[in-house]
Scaffold this motif. Sequence first.
Motif, PDB file in Angstrom:
ATOM      1  N   TRP A   4       0.830  -1.211   0.000  1.00 18.11           N
ATOM      2  CA  TRP A   4       0.000   0.000   0.000  1.00 18.11           C
ATOM      3  C   TRP A   4       0.863   1.259   0.000  1.00 18.11           C
ATOM      4  CZ3 TRP A   4      -3.809  -1.742   4.445  1.00 18.11           C
ATOM      5  CH2 TRP A   4      -4.713  -2.702   3.928  1.00 18.11           C
TER       6      TRP A   4
ATOM      7  N   MET B 129       3.738   1.817  -1.213  1.00 14.12           N
ATOM      8  CA  MET B 129       4.366   2.132  -2.502  1.00 14.12           C
ATOM      9  C   MET B 129       3.444   2.918  -3.422  1.00 14.12           C
ATOM     10  SD  MET B 129       6.637  -1.120  -3.665  1.00 14.12           S
ATOM     11  CE  MET B 129       5.706  -2.460  -2.951  1.00 14.12           C
ATOM     12  N   ARG B 130       2.127   2.745  -3.245  1.00 20.42           N
ATOM     13  CA  ARG B 130       1.206   3.463  -4.129  1.00 20.42           C
ATOM     14  C   ARG B 130       0.376   4.491  -3.369  1.00 20.42           C
ATOM     15  NH1 ARG B 130      -2.309  -0.650  -7.041  1.00 20.42           N
ATOM     16  NH2 ARG B 130      -3.926   0.915  -7.200  1.00 20.42           N
ATOM     17  N   ASN B 131       0.815   4.790  -2.151  1.00 20.56           N
ATOM     18  CA  ASN B 131       0.107   5.760  -1.319  1.00 20.56           C
ATOM     19  C   ASN B 131      -1.360   5.407  -1.129  1.00 20.56           C
ATOM     20  OD1 ASN B 131       2.250   7.523  -0.710  1.00 20.56           O
ATOM     21  ND2 ASN B 131       2.099   8.406  -2.771  1.00 20.56           N
ATOM     22  N   TYR B 132      -1.623   4.128  -0.943  1.00 18.98           N
ATOM     23  CA  TYR B 132      -2.990   3.711  -0.645  1.00 18.98           C
ATOM     24  C   TYR B 132      -3.162   3.676   0.864  1.00 18.98           C
ATOM     25  CZ  TYR B 132      -7.371   1.187  -0.582  1.00 18.98           C
ATOM     26  OH  TYR B 132      -8.681   0.843  -0.366  1.00 18.98           O
ATOM     27  N   PRO B 133      -4.190   4.337   1.395  1.00 20.83           N
ATOM     28  CA  PRO B 133      -4.298   4.466   2.852  1.00 20.83           C
ATOM     29  C   PRO B 133      -4.852   3.238   3.574  1.00 20.83           C
ATOM     30  CG  PRO B 133      -5.501   6.199   1.674  1.00 20.83           C
ATOM     31  CD  PRO B 133      -5.203   5.132   0.697  1.00 20.83           C
ATOM     32  N   GLY B 134      -5.164   2.172   2.844  1.00 18.02           N
ATOM     33  CA  GLY B 134      -5.671   0.972   3.508  1.00 18.02           C
ATOM     34  C   GLY B 134      -7.074   1.167   4.018  1.00 18.02           C
ATOM     35  N   SER B 135      -7.285   0.777   5.252  1.00 21.14           N
ATOM     36  CA  SER B 135      -8.630   0.814   5.809  1.00 21.14           C
ATOM     37  C   SER B 135      -8.816   2.044   6.694  1.00 21.14           C
ATOM     38  CB  SER B 135      -8.844  -0.464   6.627  1.00 21.14           C
ATOM     39  OG  SER B 135     -10.100  -0.415   7.237  1.00 21.14           O
TER      40      SER B 135
ATOM     41  N   LYS C 156      -1.889  12.657   1.017  1.00 21.07           N
ATOM     42  CA  LYS C 156      -1.253  11.420   1.468  1.00 21.07           C
ATOM     43  C   LYS C 156      -1.705  11.118   2.891  1.00 21.07           C
ATOM     44  CE  LYS C 156       3.265   9.266   1.691  1.00 21.07           C
ATOM     45  NZ  LYS C 156       4.686   9.375   1.406  1.00 21.07           N
ATOM     46  N   ILE C 157      -2.146   9.901   3.112  1.00 20.14           N
ATOM     47  CA  ILE C 157      -2.622   9.504   4.440  1.00 20.14           C
ATOM     48  C   ILE C 157      -1.846   8.268   4.872  1.00 20.14           C
ATOM     49  CG2 ILE C 157      -4.603   8.583   5.718  1.00 20.14           C
ATOM     50  CD1 ILE C 157      -6.395  10.234   3.869  1.00 20.14           C
TER      51      ILE C 157
END
Lengths: 571, 248
Positions: B213, B215-221, B235-236
Amino acid sequence: MVRKLPKADVVVIGVGWAGGIIASELTKKGLNVVGLERGKERKTEDYFMVHDELRYALRYDLMQDLSKETITFRSKERIRALPMRQYGSFLIGDGLGGAGVHWNGQTFRFLPYDFEIRSKTIERYGKNKIPAGMTLHDWGITYDELEPYYDKFEKTCGISGEENPLGGKRSDKYPTPPMKKSPSIKMFEEATKNMKLHPYMMPSANLSQSYTNPDGIARAACQYCAYCERFGCEYGAKADPVVTVIPVAKKTGKFEIRTHSNVRRILHKGGKATGVLYTDTTTGEEIEQPADIVVLTSYVFNNIRLLLMSNIGKPYNPASGTGVIGKNYAYQVIKGNAIGYFNDKQFNTYAGAGALGMVIDDYNGDNFDHKDVNFIHGGMVSLSQTGLRPIQNNPVPQGTAAWGKEFKETSLKYANRYLSVGAQGSSMPFKHHYLDLDPTYKDAFGDPLIRITFDFEEQDKNLAVFLANKCAGILKEMGADHIDSLKELGPYDITTYQSTHNTGGVIMGADPGTSAVNNYLQMWDMDNLFVVGASAFSHNSGYNPTGTVGAFAYRAAEGILKYRDKGGQVV
Amino acid sequence: MAEENKEMPQDLSRRKFLRNTGYTVGGLAVGGIIGSLIPWKKDQTTNNPPPPHAENFNQALMYFTPEQFKIVDAATERIFPKDDNGPGASDLGVAFFIDHQLAGDWGFNARDYMQPPFYRGEKVQGYQGRLKRRDIFDIGLREIDNHSMQTLKKSFTELSGDQQDQILKDFEGDKVNITTISPSGFFQMLRSATLEGVYSDPLYGGNRNMDGWKMRNYPGSQMAYADVIEKDFTKIKPQSLQSHMNHK
């Protein structure tokens, strides 16, 4: 031995949107309703761990267990139909609330044109515009007649929206204002306005603000958490049957829900339904539930399957075009879309909501001149921000490697740098697209599976490319650096997800010879049996179907009450 | 409301693993099965020091043999390699993820329709085989090694990265002669499972440390994005489902 229970006023088969609406409306009027649901109980608290893409989106946690029951499919009659062994093209709901739990909440009204499509097509373009084999029907109802029921369903859900400038006339505005606009939605809005098109915010069942509906049900506002489609809502912000109509019915004390109850047959005698036979799937026991009125409210496939297995109505015969049950199966042309890659812009596309988006209807219905195009109808075009979850959303520009170093680098670069503009193409009925019982494959009870015979036609191929080009044009105006769009539709393929918008098979109309139900969704052949759902659609429009399913369910509830008072056909 | 993330502990070094688990046989240094149980190629040059409690009990095999595990670890690393952006499939624990998935419902096709009769279908009708995913993996991994031996005279895990790519491309392009399974079908399953292992919640054993997550700046849950939905890219710091367990 079949155990026979005391008689109910009404038995409802399947407790999703249609079953929930019927139950709420009838119990309010004092009828006793039994709801039989083959799946399990569901509640908002179940979604504590719902932000789990693998479990819900890839492993289909909320969907029907295909090991017990699926459908079979063939593209044409001379091919052997084979079972859909794994999920792909569409997802079949299961459990309390049905597919109404895992939907996105995009809640449209069909266009006035849809309900009189045959007449209006002939009127404007002449008879020859309808190609051979296209079994186009008027629906036996007009938009104006259906409008009050649309309004009612929208108020039950609390739909957040603004008026569609190219839609049918509304008696009232949407109950809540549109959702928030993300930067990409604003880009779409500006681009389409520059192109002299008519954008409007997508009508959303994800609430823009807290709302109390006319039944007194209060729900909280959407948090844009990005887990709608294939997921249940942990806030109850997305309208679904479990948080709207089912509690209303329960509160009356007149609605009894039995989960794990799989209806196998509708029982009938002398042209009247007498009840249903179902299996308690926890014990295997067979139970008869007698009722004065039977309402079939399962998904499209089981609506047709149960009628055919119960020998109700005349099965459709594709060779002669006679008979009605299984006729006019239609779907959706959803692949006509485009992806735009932006090198220097990043977006919060990890955030979103199932029905957060902006739409244009300039290419939908008959809102544009079809004189020079090789198809009828069209589709809505939208930019929606449903939330790009990371397993399922890794597009790379065409020509990029599908794996390895280049793929990793490129998919990471664009993870937050691409936007899709998509179209929801309509699907017209054809004489050779239909549903019937499969001669070979069985469900866990040994009953035949439903068989789909369907493929994309020239109409669909032309429409898909037309819409894809429109989508690409909008992305260009939005400033995308690279755009990939559909070039050719190809055959219908059951392995890739398209949409859970299967329609038809128990179509409504004004003529018992060519339709199965009247415009109250009452069977022509059996006065005390109502068949509610998208199975009543004679074709599928260029929109998501749930708004129209909800409207029809409210109308059917009214029809049932009329039948109870007067008997006979209520039209 | 929002808890600070507890990041997943780093993996132990090979030596520490051996010491802690007491895996020694008669005082001999362990090789063979035990040795191959710990294929983790921990990069000793990384500068972040390992946190104190570093055992990851999740990293053990439920289905694969150690040999199969090594092939999967190597193949998925080629599909999603380590690079300047961050870790590849191997460091993310993807092979453990796939192992664990094959041990459960997914591996048994528990929720798929698996009733006969089985006929060869049209492509548009989808998978029509009688083999379960775990069977397909068994055959596919064996054939990867067979194909490596036949064409390059070495087992897959001994090949260079470029050579491994060539073997995988032969599977992807159906250039391997196998009759029991579809080579490209197996490759596509391996590719999808790799992405699942990279990007699913770390609770499943992949996406280690949420690095997939990150690496692609995905904040997950996250519970809510109502505050950022109208904003430009924000960015979170990611969090996993485990963070929800701290709430009542």
